[in-house]
Design an enzyme around this catalytic site. Structure first.
Site, PDB file in Angstrom:
ATOM      1  N   LYS A   1      -7.056   6.749  10.535  1.00  0.00           N
ATOM      2  CA  LYS A   1      -8.614   6.709  10.764  1.00  0.00           C
ATOM      3  C   LYS A   1      -8.581   6.574  12.685  1.00  0.00           C
ATOM      4  O   LYS A   1      -8.664   5.430  13.130  1.00  0.00           O
ATOM      5  CB  LYS A   1      -9.179   5.592  10.229  1.00  0.00           C
TER       6      LYS A   1
ATOM      7  N   ASP B   1      -5.998  -0.645  -1.619  1.00  0.00           N
ATOM      8  CA  ASP B   1      -6.432  -1.540  -2.413  1.00  0.00           C
ATOM      9  C   ASP B   1      -7.798  -1.924  -1.654  1.00  0.00           C
ATOM     10  O   ASP B   1      -8.073  -1.956  -0.438  1.00  0.00           O
ATOM     11  CB  ASP B   1      -5.688  -2.954  -2.858  1.00  0.00           C
TER      12      ASP B   1
ATOM     13  N   GLU C   1       3.926   4.401   5.700  1.00  0.00           N
ATOM     14  CA  GLU C   1       2.620   3.393   5.781  1.00  0.00           C
ATOM     15  C   GLU C   1       1.753   4.414   5.174  1.00  0.00           C
ATOM     16  O   GLU C   1       1.501   5.239   5.063  1.00  0.00           O
ATOM     17  CB  GLU C   1       2.217   2.934   7.200  1.00  0.00           C
TER      18      GLU C   1
ATOM     19  N   GLY D   1       0.726  -1.186  -0.029  1.00  0.00           N
ATOM     20  CA  GLY D   1       0.076  -0.036  -0.027  1.00  0.00           C
ATOM     21  C   GLY D   1       1.055   1.301   0.213  1.00  0.00           C
ATOM     22  O   GLY D   1       0.457   2.151  -0.832  1.00  0.00           O
TER      23      GLY D   1
ATOM     24  N   LEU E   1       1.174  -1.453  12.989  1.00  0.00           N
ATOM     25  CA  LEU E   1       2.493  -0.525  13.422  1.00  0.00           C
ATOM     26  C   LEU E   1       2.905  -0.611  14.725  1.00  0.00           C
ATOM     27  O   LEU E   1       3.891  -0.725  15.032  1.00  0.00           O
ATOM     28  CB  LEU E   1       2.177   0.940  13.056  1.00  0.00           C
TER      29      LEU E   1
ATOM     30  N   ASP F   1      -5.236   2.078  11.020  1.00  0.00           N
ATOM     31  CA  ASP F   1      -6.687   1.883  11.193  1.00  0.00           C
ATOM     32  C   ASP F   1      -6.989   1.509  12.710  1.00  0.00           C
ATOM     33  O   ASP F   1      -6.730   2.199  13.378  1.00  0.00           O
ATOM     34  CB  ASP F   1      -6.959   0.727  10.046  1.00  0.00           C
ATOM     35  N   THR F   2      -6.597   0.076  12.685  1.00  0.00           N
ATOM     36  CA  THR F   2      -6.600  -0.224  14.376  1.00  0.00           C
ATOM     37  C   THR F   2      -5.472   0.104  15.143  1.00  0.00           C
ATOM     38  O   THR F   2      -5.352   0.022  16.242  1.00  0.00           O
ATOM     39  CB  THR F   2      -6.992  -1.758  14.511  1.00  0.00           C
ATOM     40  N   GLY F   3      -4.337   0.227  14.267  1.00  0.00           N
ATOM     41  CA  GLY F   3      -3.028   0.600  15.135  1.00  0.00           C
ATOM     42  C   GLY F   3      -2.260  -0.699  15.372  1.00  0.00           C
ATOM     43  O   GLY F   3      -1.262  -0.766  15.638  1.00  0.00           O
TER      44      GLY F   3
HETATM   45  P1  IMP Z   1      -4.173  -1.724  11.062  1.00  0.00           P
HETATM   46  O1  IMP Z   1      -3.414  -2.666  11.686  1.00  0.00           O
HETATM   47  O2  IMP Z   1      -5.562  -2.055  11.267  1.00  0.00           O
HETATM   48  O3  IMP Z   1      -3.768  -0.406  11.501  1.00  0.00           O
HETATM   49  O4  IMP Z   1      -3.956  -1.982   9.348  1.00  0.00           O
HETATM   50  C1  IMP Z   1      -3.684  -0.865   8.736  1.00  0.00           C
HETATM   51  C2  IMP Z   1      -3.768  -1.608   7.210  1.00  0.00           C
HETATM   52  O5  IMP Z   1      -4.894  -2.032   7.048  1.00  0.00           O
HETATM   53  C3  IMP Z   1      -3.055  -0.698   6.218  1.00  0.00           C
HETATM   54  O6  IMP Z   1      -1.753  -0.884   5.903  1.00  0.00           O
HETATM   55  C4  IMP Z   1      -4.162  -1.108   5.102  1.00  0.00           C
HETATM   56  O7  IMP Z   1      -3.220  -2.339   4.302  1.00  0.00           O
HETATM   57  C5  IMP Z   1      -5.487  -1.897   5.623  1.00  0.00           C
HETATM   58  N1  IMP Z   1      -6.365  -0.839   5.418  1.00  0.00           N
HETATM   59  C6  IMP Z   1      -6.863  -0.232   6.810  1.00  0.00           C
HETATM   60  N2  IMP Z   1      -7.894   0.600   6.295  1.00  0.00           N
HETATM   61  C7  IMP Z   1      -8.086   0.672   5.033  1.00  0.00           C
HETATM   62  C8  IMP Z   1      -8.691   1.255   4.082  1.00  0.00           C
HETATM   63  O8  IMP Z   1      -9.601   1.992   4.249  1.00  0.00           O
HETATM   64  N3  IMP Z   1      -8.510   0.764   2.596  1.00  0.00           N
HETATM   65  C9  IMP Z   1      -7.624   0.213   2.251  1.00  0.00           C
HETATM   66  N4  IMP Z   1      -6.835  -0.602   3.183  1.00  0.00           N
HETATM   67  C10 IMP Z   1      -6.956  -0.343   4.472  1.00  0.00           C
HETATM   68 MG    MG Z   2      -1.013  -1.610   4.011  1.00  0.00          MG
END
Ligand code: IMP
Ligand code: MG
Length: 174
Positions: free
Chosen positions: A128, A156, A96, A41, A105, A100-102
């Site tokens: 987010k 994506d 990055e 991404g 990272l 999203d959820t964190g």
């Molecule tokens: P986290 O571990 O939930 O913070 O995940 C982040 C990852 O989820 C990002 O690197 C994206 O690959 C994917 N992701 C989260 N939200 C979106 C979105 O709205 N569109 C596309 N990919 C997302």
């Molecule tokens: Mg990603």
């Protein structure tokens, strides 16, 4: 799946990336930066960002994946591809696409800190904050968005739409 609307235009992306590049250039003045791009991404954002950073940069790639459904994160993070190079003693900036959820990272931060970099910071294009499951604050953030599932500019939906030059919201997925 259809595109609902554009929330960040190509011009807005360009302007924000230039600002982030200028800020990073100031913050790391006199140093060299080791950029870690999170595949797939962040590849497009990283390619634009490094061209706005006016200090010497090295680039390496890492690929992480979380198990789960297409638009949801399960919380289990797997490393699919590790860095080629050692980062001990280096000033590391992780790039990055979106936080999203964190969970991704947070996992990565622990993993990379164990390798003893001189410094470790995180730069995301989108954030987010309302979706966090674990606390994670990026050092650099392009923009915060509401809880939409977005595509384009590297992001994506089922491996599609990464090539869109803008960021758009998709119509009801899953
Ligand atoms: P986290 O571990 O939930 O913070 O995940 C982040 C990852 O989820 C990002 O690197 C994206 O690959 C994917 N992701 C989260 N939200 C979106 C979105 O709205 N569109 C596309 N990919 C997302
Ligand atoms: Mg990603």
């Amino acid at each position: 799946m259809e595109l609902d609307r554009v929330i960040v235009s190509e011009d807005e992306i360009k302007a924000r990336v230039a600002e982030l590049g200028a800020q990073i250039t100031r913050d790391y003045a006199g140093k060299e930066l080791f950029v870690v791009c999170i595949l797939k991404g962040a590849s497009i954002f990283m390619a634009d960002l490094v061209r706005q950073i006016k200090i010497p940069v090295q680039i390496d790639f890492m690929s992480l994946s979380s198990y789960g459904k297409s638009t949801q994160t399960s919380g289990v993070v797997r490393m699919l591809r590790d860095l080629d190079q050692e980062i001990a003693g280096k000033d590391v900036l992780v790039v990055e696409d979106i936080i999203d959820t964190g969970l991704t990272l947070s996992y990565l931060k622990e993993n990379l800190l164990a390798r003893k970099p001189a410094s470790l910071r995180f730069c995301t294009f989108l954030d987010k904050p309302s979706r966090r499951k674990v606390a994670f604050q990026p050092d650099y953030s392009g923009m915060a968005i509401e809880d939409y599932f977005v595509v384009g500019y590297g992001l994506d939906y089922q491996e599609k739409y990464r090539e869109l030059p803008f960021i758009g919201v998709v119509k009801s997925v899953d």
